[in-house]
Each structure stands twice: as C-alpha cells, then as structure tokens.
Enzyme design. Structure first.
Site, PDB file in Angstrom:
ATOM      1  N   GLY A  67       0.809  -1.221   0.000  1.00  0.00           N
ATOM      2  CA  GLY A  67       0.000   0.000   0.000  1.00  0.00           C
ATOM      3  C   GLY A  67       0.834   1.258   0.000  1.00  0.00           C
ATOM      4  O   GLY A  67       1.656   1.465   0.876  1.00  0.00           O
ATOM      5  N   THR A  68       0.643   2.089  -1.027  1.00  0.00           N
ATOM      6  CA  THR A  68       1.489   3.269  -1.115  1.00  0.00           C
ATOM      7  C   THR A  68       0.945   4.208  -2.173  1.00  0.00           C
ATOM      8  O   THR A  68       0.002   3.896  -2.872  1.00  0.00           O
ATOM      9  CB  THR A  68       2.913   2.832  -1.499  1.00  0.00           C
ATOM     10  OG1 THR A  68       3.749   3.942  -1.480  1.00  0.00           O
ATOM     11  CG2 THR A  68       2.922   2.238  -2.867  1.00  0.00           C
TER      12      THR A  68
END
Lengths: 388, 237
Positions: free
Chosen positions: A109-110
C-alpha cells in the site's frame, strides 16, 4: 562445510582441492543436498535463495524422512547471471509447488509518482508502510537513490523493493567499473526487468519507476575531432521540432545526439558508429514483467487519486517550483483519500547534476492549513451574501 | 507432542464450535509469543524482552529471554517462532565469527543489520518467522536501533516494539519518546534512567493486556562500558 551451506557463505579463497574432498566424502549419502548445491553454486549468481521442497511440507514431521523419492531441491540456489540472462534456471519449482502459507502479513500500500518536465525528472512518494491494517512504519523511505543520477520509487512489498534495489545498484556499479560509463536508465530498467523475470508467478511484488538522467559524459574512445557543437544547427529544422526535442537540442553540447538529426551531420556521426542519448529517462518496471517508458507514472493504491491531480496540471513547460507543488498536491490528495497512504511526502528532483532531495514534509500540517483556508473562504462567502 | 489446539492457524485459538469441514494441514510455523522492545539514546541503547515462551493455551517456559548478545556493543531481540529464533541467532553468531576471522575486527551494528537483512531475504520463499530488533551503539558511540520485518526489510529507528504486544506498545512509545500527537510539549532528550523506567512501565502495561507477555522482564542496557543485564518480575498469570 555444513556451516557454509547453512549460511550460504562462499569463501572467495576456496580452492578446488577442498571442494573435491567434500564431494568424495558425501557421495555415499543419497539424501545429500550438499553435493548438488556445491556443484551448482557459482560466484556469478545474483542472490542465493532457499527454496523449500513442497514434498517435505506436505508430510507431517512424524513421517519425516520416509519419503521414497528424495529430491535435492531443498537447497538450490537461483542461478541468474547477467552474462547469460536468457538461461532461466530450470530448477526453480515456483509456479508448480505450493508456497508455504505465511503466518504474517507483508507490507503493502502506497502512493508514488514520477514525471518528466523541462527541468528534469521529479519523483514523489508518501512514507507510510502498512501491514494489513497496522502502520508498520510511518517514516519509511520509498524513494531509494541507486546512484548519483538514478533514483527508484518503490511500491509493493518493502523487503522485495529494498533488496532488489540493492542488487540493482550493485550491478550498475559493476557495469560502470567494467565499461567506464554509467548504464542508461533504459538499460537499468531492462536489467531490473530481466532480474525479476525468473520470479514471475511467485509472491514477489515489486513495482518501481526508475527516474534518471543519462549521459552528459564523454564516451571512451571518442576522438576530439568529432566533437560537434549542436547549437549551431540550422534554424529551419527547429520549427518542426516539439518542445521536448528543442530542449534536448539545447542541452546537448558535446557528443550525445537526440533521436532526430539533420542530414548535414549524418556522415560524421555514422562514422563514429556510436549514438547515445542524453537527458532524462523515466521507466516503469513491474515484477509481473511490465516494462514501460513514459513521461508520467503513478504507482500504488493511491495512484488513481494522484493521477487526477497530475493529469490536470503536468505540462512540459513547468518550472521546478510549480512541478514540486503539483507533486506535493498529488501525494497529499492521495493520502487524504487512500487509507494505506499517509504521513509525510518525499520529493526527489533529478537533473544533469544528479539528484537532490527536498526535506521531508509532514502532511499533517497541510490538513490543518487547508481546514483554515476553507474556514476563511466560508466566512468570506458569508460576508458577501450578507452585504448583497 | 500433539497440542490440544491441533495444527490450526498459528497464533489464533481454534474454534471449538462446528464450522463445517476443515482441512488440517501441517504448518511448519508456530507462534511462541513474546514481546521485544528497543530504545536508542544519545550514548546508550536498551533492548528489553519478556521471558515467557508460550504456544496456544500453554506456557512452555517462564525463563526464556529473547535478547541475545551478539558483540560487546550489539544485542538482538527476536520474537515469533522460537525454532527460527534459535537457528537465526546461531547463523548470525557463525557469520560474526567468520567476519572476525577474515577481517580481524568485530562487526559494527550497522553492518550486522545489513547482513541480517540479506540473511532474512535469502529465505524469501520460506521465511524465518521472527521479528527482529537490533539495539546497539554505532561507530560514533550513539545509540542505534534497527527494526526488521520477517523478510528482511529494515531501517534505523530511535525506538521500536516488536512481537505480540507491539501494536499496543508502539503508540505508547510514539507518545512518550517521540512526543507525537501532543501539542505544546517540550521535547526533552531521553536520559538513561528515565528510559529504563519507561521500559519497565511499558512492559508492565503490556503484561496486563497481552496474554503472551509476562513472567519476567529482561533488560539489557548497552553503553560504552559494556552490557548490563537486569531481570524484573512481571505478572505470572
């Protein structure tokens, strides 16, 4: 030695005599992993991986050792050599064997983004590293410098990205030492893509954008007589070129040459037999095999939100400050809406002089500033309606 | 010995009501609990861990500390699956000896951290189920803490909690040492005595709320004089 095998440690000064002695003593052992691993291991492998044998994992430990066909696949090292990138290791049982079910989640997640403009390449990313619901690290570094003129943004599993960037940095440095010049961004992207190819289908997850600046150096073996100043180019051709090409033209003062060239210079350049591109480069490389060139990329769970800001504002003619503020705004909006992005924003700017890093900024302040602004605007609007 | 929980999802209690047909499979991992904490100060570092070794509903041992001394200036705390912790520390010790013999000097904390990252990543497809935290002094004598995930991603921090109670302890450390989420507070640098007291308080809170943490607390304080170990009792229930 058992120790070497356990630690995957290779003594550089290991002489062939000791190797033969070990082979002799272990020959009788049928369930021997050492022989296969000693003979197949070479000093040119990129990284030694321990691959579990699926058969051993299916059986419960009470029946351990009673399996009839013993495969020596449990300690095979993955053989990738940049000298022969086409020889894919056949001993990897990845796609067919079931991998061990992991008891812990990995970091994912980014929001990362990168784009090219007249002032070079700009890369920006958030700093939150999450682990299925828990923020494992609020201050991780997602943009990793690889060398003085190349920076990579990382997305996916942080361990995979960190290690593969290290391996890439090592290979690029070796290339530079062997060939006397830096490998281009395009070449680095191809190298990374080929290094990741044997792991296609496994749970390895790397989605990186490589942002760099190529060339600007005098090639080895080039003679002084062929150095041509491109600034004296004919005025007629300039009007046909796009902004991008005009920019590259003014930039190249030495031996490097942009894609389009006029016929008057063609003889001398063809005589040199070496055409190198100088300027910014931006490539997206993914562990599923994608390798793309482009001028704007955004990767990660927050990328849809970032794309909306970037598509609206990014043009070739931006100044450095404008570009920085657009990148910052894009990451801020993505952190606002995406749960897995947050905390601070990192911005790196790559020019012909190398990369520079803007100090990490905490976006928490930005939320409060925005709230203040909204409050002031709301008050302003109220005054207007009252006075009317 | 087959434990009462069977081979269910490691770390979770097995459901004792009927949920439908369940496929049982051997898992090479087990979760043995435990919490590790490390704090870095100006010229010291502290690595602390509880000493309980559990599995499911049982406690295997009340005296199994999770801090291991690597060099005179480095201590590692490993929590997770005890089998992998033991093997990993043996491998690290062996690699340290090899380094000492080939380079004639002891490994620095930063070098150990980088080496551990590659050791862990070498098992990317069958990872060591261990949450590592390295605490020690760097080359300049300042405190350093390196925290890892099970596959080798690491970075240097000022403080970090790992293990079963990490989700409870990390916010408390963020607040007390990092002064986060507080307004108008003076940022005072951490002294050694205050840090030790804070670590004790934090573990007492962890033992209250986490079933896998308790029994005793082992604190290792690393300064340039050496490594000082203390044991403090915690809740035994």
């Amino acid at each position: 030695m058992a120790l070497q095998d356990l630690c995957n440690f290779q003594d550089i000064f290991q002489d062939s005599l000791t190797k033969l002695c070990f082979l002799g003593t272990f020959e009788k052992n049928t369930a021997c992993d050492y022989v296969s691993s000693l003979s197949t291991r070479s000093s040119t492998s990129l990284f030694n991986f321990y691959i579990p044998a699926a058969e051993y994992l299916d059986e419960s430990p009470i029946q351990f050792g009673q399996i009839s066909n013993i495969q020596s696949s449990s300690a095979i090292s993955s053989q990738e050599s940049i000298l022969s990138p086409s020889s894919l290791p056949t001993s990897l049982p990845f796609a067919s064997s079931q991998s061990v079910p992991l008891p812990f989640p990995m970091s994912h997640g980014t929001t990362t983004l990168a784009f090219m403009f007249q002032g070079g390449v700009l890369a920006a990313a958030d700093t939150r590293s999450s682990c299925s619901g828990l923020v494992a690290c609020p201050a991780s570094q997602k943009i990793l410098p690889i060398h003085s003129h190349l920076v990579g943004t990382t997305s996916g599993t942080s361990a995979d990205c960190a290690l593969w960037k290290r391996i890439l940095a090592r290979e690029l440095r070796l290339y530079q030492l062997r060939h006397g010049r830096r490998l281009s961004t395009r070449g680095a992207a191809k190298l990374l893509s080929h290094m990741l190819h044997p792991f296609k289908g496994t749970e390895l997850c790397v989605a990186a954008t490589l942002c760099g600046w190529d060339g600007g150096e005098v090639d080895d073996g080039c003679h002084a007589g062929t150095v041509i100043d491109l600034r004296g180019r004919g005025g007629t051709t300039k009007s046909e070129m796009t902004d991008q090409e005009k920019y590259l033209d003014t930039l190249n003062e030495k031996v490097s040459l942009p894609e389009t060239q006029s016929s008057t210079f063609s003889e001398q350049y063809f005589a040199r037999k070496k055409v190198s591109f100088s300027g910014p480069g931006l490539f997206y490389v993914c562990s599923d095999g994608t390798r793309l060139q482009g001028t704007l990329f955004s990767v990660g769970s927050g990328s849809p939100y970032a794309y909306s800001i970037l598509d609206q504002g990014v043009r070739w003619g931006l100044t450095v400050d404008e570009a920085t503020s657009i990148a910052r705004e894009a990451v801020y909006r993505a952190t606002y809406r995406d749960a897995y992005s947050g905390n601070c924003v990192d911005i790196y700017h790559i020019t012909s002089n190398g990369w520079t890093r803007r100090t990490r900024e905490d976006l928490k302040e930005e939320y409060y500033r925005e709230k203040e602004r909204r409050r002031h605007e709301g008050r302003g609007r109220q005054d207007v309606t009252v006075s009317e | 010995m087959l434990s009462a929980q069977g081979f269910g999802d490691p770390g979770k209690m097995k459901d004792y009501h009927y949920t439908g047909p369940v496929e049982h499979k051997f898992s090479p991992y087990a979760f043995n609990g435990g919490t590790v904490l490390a704090v870095a100060g100006e010229d010291f570092a502290i690595v602390a861990s509880d000493t309980r070794l559990s599995e499911g509903y049982s406690i295997h041992s009340r005296d199994s500390p999770k801090c291991y001394k690597l060099t005179d200036t480095t201590v590692i705390g490993c929590s997770g699956f005890h089998g992998d912790c033991l093997t990993l520390t043996k491998i690290i010790d062996a690699r340290l000896k090899m380094y000492k013999h080939s380079n004639n000097k002891t490994m620095t904390s930063g070098a150990i951290a980088a080496m551990l990252s590659t050791i862990l990543y070498g098992r990317r497809f069958f990872p060591y189920y261990v949450y590592n935290i390295i605490g020690g002094l760097d080359e300049e004598g300042k405190g350093a803490v390196y925290s890892f995930d099970p596959v080798g991603s690491y970075q240097r921090d000022t403080y970090k909690a790992g293990g079963s109670a990490s989700a409870m302890l990390q916010p408390l450390l963020d607040n007390q040492i990092g002064f986060k989420n507080m307004e108008g507070v003076e940022h005072v640098p951490l002294t050694q005595d205050k840090a030790i007291q804070l670590v004790k308080d934090v573990f007492i809170s962890a033992a209250e709320r986490d079933v896998y943490t308790g029994d005793a607390l082992r604190v290792c304080v690393i300064t340039k004089e050496g490594i000082n170990e203390q044991t403090i009792p915690l809740r035994k229930d």
